[in-house]
Design a protein around this motif. Structure first.
Motif, PDB file in Angstrom:
ATOM      1  N   TYR A  34       0.821  -1.213   0.000  1.00 32.44           N
ATOM      2  CA  TYR A  34       0.000   0.000   0.000  1.00 32.44           C
ATOM      3  C   TYR A  34       0.857   1.265   0.000  1.00 32.44           C
ATOM      4  O   TYR A  34       0.640   2.186  -0.792  1.00 32.44           O
ATOM      5  N   TYR A  35       1.838   1.336   0.878  1.00 32.79           N
ATOM      6  CA  TYR A  35       2.610   2.570   1.055  1.00 32.79           C
ATOM      7  C   TYR A  35       3.598   2.837  -0.080  1.00 32.79           C
ATOM      8  O   TYR A  35       4.071   3.957  -0.235  1.00 32.79           O
ATOM      9  N   ASN A  36       3.895   1.804  -0.877  1.00 32.70           N
ATOM     10  CA  ASN A  36       4.825   1.981  -1.998  1.00 32.70           C
ATOM     11  C   ASN A  36       4.104   2.163  -3.335  1.00 32.70           C
ATOM     12  O   ASN A  36       4.740   2.140  -4.391  1.00 32.70           O
ATOM     13  N   THR A  37       2.799   2.332  -3.261  1.00 32.29           N
ATOM     14  CA  THR A  37       1.993   2.534  -4.473  1.00 32.29           C
ATOM     15  C   THR A  37       1.357   3.905  -4.427  1.00 32.29           C
ATOM     16  O   THR A  37       0.874   4.332  -3.376  1.00 32.29           O
ATOM     17  N   ASN A  38       1.355   4.623  -5.542  1.00 32.05           N
ATOM     18  CA  ASN A  38       0.672   5.925  -5.569  1.00 32.05           C
ATOM     19  C   ASN A  38      -0.432   5.933  -6.630  1.00 32.05           C
ATOM     20  O   ASN A  38      -0.517   5.046  -7.469  1.00 32.05           O
ATOM     21  N   THR A  39      -1.258   6.951  -6.568  1.00 27.73           N
ATOM     22  CA  THR A  39      -2.429   7.041  -7.442  1.00 27.73           C
ATOM     23  C   THR A  39      -2.040   7.131  -8.915  1.00 27.73           C
ATOM     24  O   THR A  39      -2.714   6.559  -9.785  1.00 27.73           O
ATOM     25  N   ALA A  40      -0.964   7.837  -9.213  1.00 24.30           N
ATOM     26  CA  ALA A  40      -0.519   7.977 -10.599  1.00 24.30           C
ATOM     27  C   ALA A  40      -0.156   6.613 -11.195  1.00 24.30           C
ATOM     28  O   ALA A  40      -0.457   6.324 -12.362  1.00 24.30           O
ATOM     29  N   GLU A  41       0.480   5.758 -10.385  1.00 26.19           N
ATOM     30  CA  GLU A  41       0.845   4.417 -10.858  1.00 26.19           C
ATOM     31  C   GLU A  41      -0.407   3.575 -11.109  1.00 26.19           C
ATOM     32  O   GLU A  41      -0.460   2.807 -12.074  1.00 26.19           O
ATOM     33  N   ILE A  42      -1.381   3.733 -10.239  1.00 21.79           N
ATOM     34  CA  ILE A  42      -2.641   2.990 -10.418  1.00 21.79           C
ATOM     35  C   ILE A  42      -3.321   3.429 -11.716  1.00 21.79           C
ATOM     36  O   ILE A  42      -3.803   2.605 -12.496  1.00 21.79           O
ATOM     37  N   ALA A  43      -3.343   4.742 -11.950  1.00 19.83           N
ATOM     38  CA  ALA A  43      -3.956   5.278 -13.170  1.00 19.83           C
ATOM     39  C   ALA A  43      -3.251   4.722 -14.410  1.00 19.83           C
ATOM     40  O   ALA A  43      -3.908   4.295 -15.377  1.00 19.83           O
ATOM     41  N   LYS A  44      -1.933   4.722 -14.389  1.00 16.18           N
ATOM     42  CA  LYS A  44      -1.153   4.222 -15.529  1.00 16.18           C
ATOM     43  C   LYS A  44      -1.433   2.742 -15.773  1.00 16.18           C
ATOM     44  O   LYS A  44      -1.628   2.312 -16.916  1.00 16.18           O
ATOM     45  N   GLU A  45      -1.472   1.959 -14.689  1.00 11.09           N
ATOM     46  CA  GLU A  45      -1.745   0.521 -14.792  1.00 11.09           C
ATOM     47  C   GLU A  45      -3.140   0.271 -15.352  1.00 11.09           C
ATOM     48  O   GLU A  45      -3.363  -0.679 -16.126  1.00 11.09           O
ATOM     49  N   ALA A  46      -4.096   1.142 -14.992  1.00 11.40           N
ATOM     50  CA  ALA A  46      -5.482   0.991 -15.452  1.00 11.40           C
ATOM     51  C   ALA A  46      -5.697   1.558 -16.842  1.00 11.40           C
ATOM     52  O   ALA A  46      -6.739   1.333 -17.462  1.00 11.40           O
ATOM     53  N   GLY A  47      -4.701   2.328 -17.344  1.00 10.36           N
ATOM     54  CA  GLY A  47      -4.833   2.924 -18.668  1.00 10.36           C
ATOM     55  C   GLY A  47      -5.757   4.127 -18.697  1.00 10.36           C
ATOM     56  O   GLY A  47      -6.423   4.393 -19.703  1.00 10.36           O
ATOM     57  N   SER A 110      -4.053 -15.572  -3.394  1.00  9.48           N
ATOM     58  CA  SER A 110      -3.928 -14.129  -3.130  1.00  9.48           C
ATOM     59  C   SER A 110      -3.176 -13.878  -1.832  1.00  9.48           C
ATOM     60  O   SER A 110      -3.577 -13.062  -1.003  1.00  9.48           O
ATOM     61  N   LYS A 111      -2.087 -14.603  -1.659  1.00  8.16           N
ATOM     62  CA  LYS A 111      -1.323 -14.523  -0.410  1.00  8.16           C
ATOM     63  C   LYS A 111      -0.863 -13.102  -0.119  1.00  8.16           C
ATOM     64  O   LYS A 111      -1.031 -12.584   0.982  1.00  8.16           O
ATOM     65  N   GLU A 112      -0.274 -12.447  -1.129  1.00 12.92           N
ATOM     66  CA  GLU A 112       0.243 -11.088  -0.927  1.00 12.92           C
ATOM     67  C   GLU A 112      -0.890 -10.120  -0.594  1.00 12.92           C
ATOM     68  O   GLU A 112      -0.750  -9.261   0.270  1.00 12.92           O
ATOM     69  N   ALA A 113      -2.018 -10.286  -1.291  1.00 13.94           N
ATOM     70  CA  ALA A 113      -3.170  -9.408  -1.041  1.00 13.94           C
ATOM     71  C   ALA A 113      -3.658  -9.570   0.385  1.00 13.94           C
ATOM     72  O   ALA A 113      -3.919  -8.589   1.084  1.00 13.94           O
ATOM     73  N   HIS A 114      -3.773 -10.803   0.816  1.00 16.15           N
ATOM     74  CA  HIS A 114      -4.288 -11.064   2.160  1.00 16.15           C
ATOM     75  C   HIS A 114      -3.352 -10.487   3.217  1.00 16.15           C
ATOM     76  O   HIS A 114      -3.811  -9.896   4.206  1.00 16.15           O
ATOM     77  N   GLU A 115      -2.060 -10.649   3.009  1.00 19.21           N
ATOM     78  CA  GLU A 115      -1.078 -10.113   3.963  1.00 19.21           C
ATOM     79  C   GLU A 115      -1.179  -8.593   4.069  1.00 19.21           C
ATOM     80  O   GLU A 115      -1.153  -8.022   5.163  1.00 19.21           O
ATOM     81  N   GLU A 116      -1.293  -7.925   2.922  1.00 13.69           N
ATOM     82  CA  GLU A 116      -1.367  -6.470   2.902  1.00 13.69           C
ATOM     83  C   GLU A 116      -2.656  -5.985   3.572  1.00 13.69           C
ATOM     84  O   GLU A 116      -2.648  -5.026   4.346  1.00 13.69           O
ATOM     85  N   MET A 117      -3.751  -6.655   3.292  1.00 12.60           N
ATOM     86  CA  MET A 117      -5.032  -6.265   3.880  1.00 12.60           C
ATOM     87  C   MET A 117      -5.050  -6.487   5.387  1.00 12.60           C
ATOM     88  O   MET A 117      -5.582  -5.677   6.143  1.00 12.60           O
ATOM     89  N   LEU A 118      -4.470  -7.596   5.807  1.00 11.13           N
ATOM     90  CA  LEU A 118      -4.406  -7.898   7.237  1.00 11.13           C
ATOM     91  C   LEU A 118      -3.576  -6.852   7.966  1.00 11.13           C
ATOM     92  O   LEU A 118      -3.963  -6.361   9.039  1.00 11.13           O
ATOM     93  N   ALA A 119      -2.445  -6.481   7.372  1.00 14.83           N
ATOM     94  CA  ALA A 119      -1.589  -5.461   7.978  1.00 14.83           C
ATOM     95  C   ALA A 119      -2.318  -4.122   8.078  1.00 14.83           C
ATOM     96  O   ALA A 119      -2.274  -3.450   9.119  1.00 14.83           O
ATOM     97  N   MET A 120      -3.010  -3.743   7.007  1.00 13.43           N
ATOM     98  CA  MET A 120      -3.738  -2.471   7.005  1.00 13.43           C
ATOM     99  C   MET A 120      -4.891  -2.474   8.001  1.00 13.43           C
ATOM    100  O   MET A 120      -5.228  -1.447   8.596  1.00 13.43           O
ATOM    101  N   SER A 121      -5.510  -3.634   8.210  1.00 13.50           N
ATOM    102  CA  SER A 121      -6.638  -3.704   9.145  1.00 13.50           C
ATOM    103  C   SER A 121      -6.186  -3.456  10.574  1.00 13.50           C
ATOM    104  O   SER A 121      -6.988  -3.073  11.429  1.00 13.50           O
ATOM    105  N   HIS A 122      -4.887  -3.635  10.834  1.00  7.96           N
ATOM    106  CA  HIS A 122      -4.344  -3.385  12.175  1.00  7.96           C
ATOM    107  C   HIS A 122      -3.910  -1.932  12.370  1.00  7.96           C
ATOM    108  O   HIS A 122      -3.771  -1.469  13.501  1.00  7.96           O
ATOM    109  N   THR A 123      -3.707  -1.220  11.274  1.00 12.69           N
ATOM    110  CA  THR A 123      -3.149   0.133  11.393  1.00 12.69           C
ATOM    111  C   THR A 123      -4.087   1.246  10.927  1.00 12.69           C
ATOM    112  O   THR A 123      -3.856   2.412  11.245  1.00 12.69           O
ATOM    113  N   ASP A 124      -5.134   0.905  10.176  1.00 12.00           N
ATOM    114  CA  ASP A 124      -6.009   1.935   9.624  1.00 12.00           C
ATOM    115  C   ASP A 124      -7.446   1.728  10.095  1.00 12.00           C
ATOM    116  O   ASP A 124      -8.027   0.660   9.914  1.00 12.00           O
TER     117      ASP A 124
END
Length: 201
Positions: A34-47, A110-124
């Motif tokens: 989450y913290y290493n991704t920005n909105t501009a990168e998401i936009a580019k990936e989505a086209g 979706s191992k990476e997704a689950h890990e990231e979501m679990l981590a965020m659920s503890h901090t946000d």
């Protein structure tokens, strides 16, 4: 841009565009976190342009929560489908065996997704609130589907919540921990046995 400026797409093309943004965000959050991704990168990936992203989402966290919903609803969608398609007479042991395999597979894919979501659920707080609401909704839906199949144990909501916790912990054991001294085949059967006993009372 305030929340009042965010629009919910109505036309098919706009709905697909928003879905692309969510899927792009999901992919990047899994790959980079989450913290290493920005909105501009998401936009580019989505086209799409960054401006288009802000038409549908307030910020990066808004996209993340949509990605969490995308992941979670995909996992429970298969669960609900299986429960609705159960044939009579119902074999609860066999059904639980299949459902646990579905959950383990979802965690593995979706191992990476689950890990990231679990981590965020503890901090946000917002992510934590979403997971809380999701758990309550899922529990209620499963209780209702069980009731339709004639499975009506006392304290059904509490028992379903306990069962979900047991299965979730088992998935984490299989995917993340893998204690060498554990026999996971036996553990799975013990979880099934425990849930069947609970639901029979």
């Amino acid at each position: 841009m305030g929340s009042s400026d965010i629009r919910e797409p109505k036309q098919k093309r706009s709905i697909e565009k928003k879905k692309k943004i969510v899927e792009a965000g999901f992919k990047l959050f899994c790959e980079k976190g989450y913290y290493n991704t920005n909105t501009a990168e998401i936009a580019k990936e989505a086209g799409v342009s960054t401006g288009i992203v802000y038409n549908y989402f307030q910020d990066k966290k808004d996209i993340f929560i949509a990605a969490v919903r995308f992941y979670a609803e995909g996992m429970t969608g298969q669960l609900y489908k299986n429960l609705q398609e159960l044939k009579e007479p119902l074999d609860l042991t066999a059904t639980l065996d299949q459902l646990i395999d579905i959950f383990v597979n979802s965690h593995t894919l979706s191992k990476e997704a689950h890990e990231e979501m679990l981590a965020m659920s503890h901090t946000d707080e917002d992510v934590r609130a979403y997971f809380y609401e999701f758990e309550m909704t899922t529990t209620g839906t499963i209780v209702e589907l069980m009731s339709q199949r004639g499975i009506t144990p006392t304290n059904a909501q509490e028992k379903v919540h306990i069962a979900m916790g047991l299965i979730e912990n088992f998935c984490h054991e299989i995917v993340y921990h893998k204690h060498e001294f554990m026999n996971y085949g036996i553990m799975k059967q013990e979880i099934i046995r425990t849930i069947v006993i609970m639901m029979d009372n």
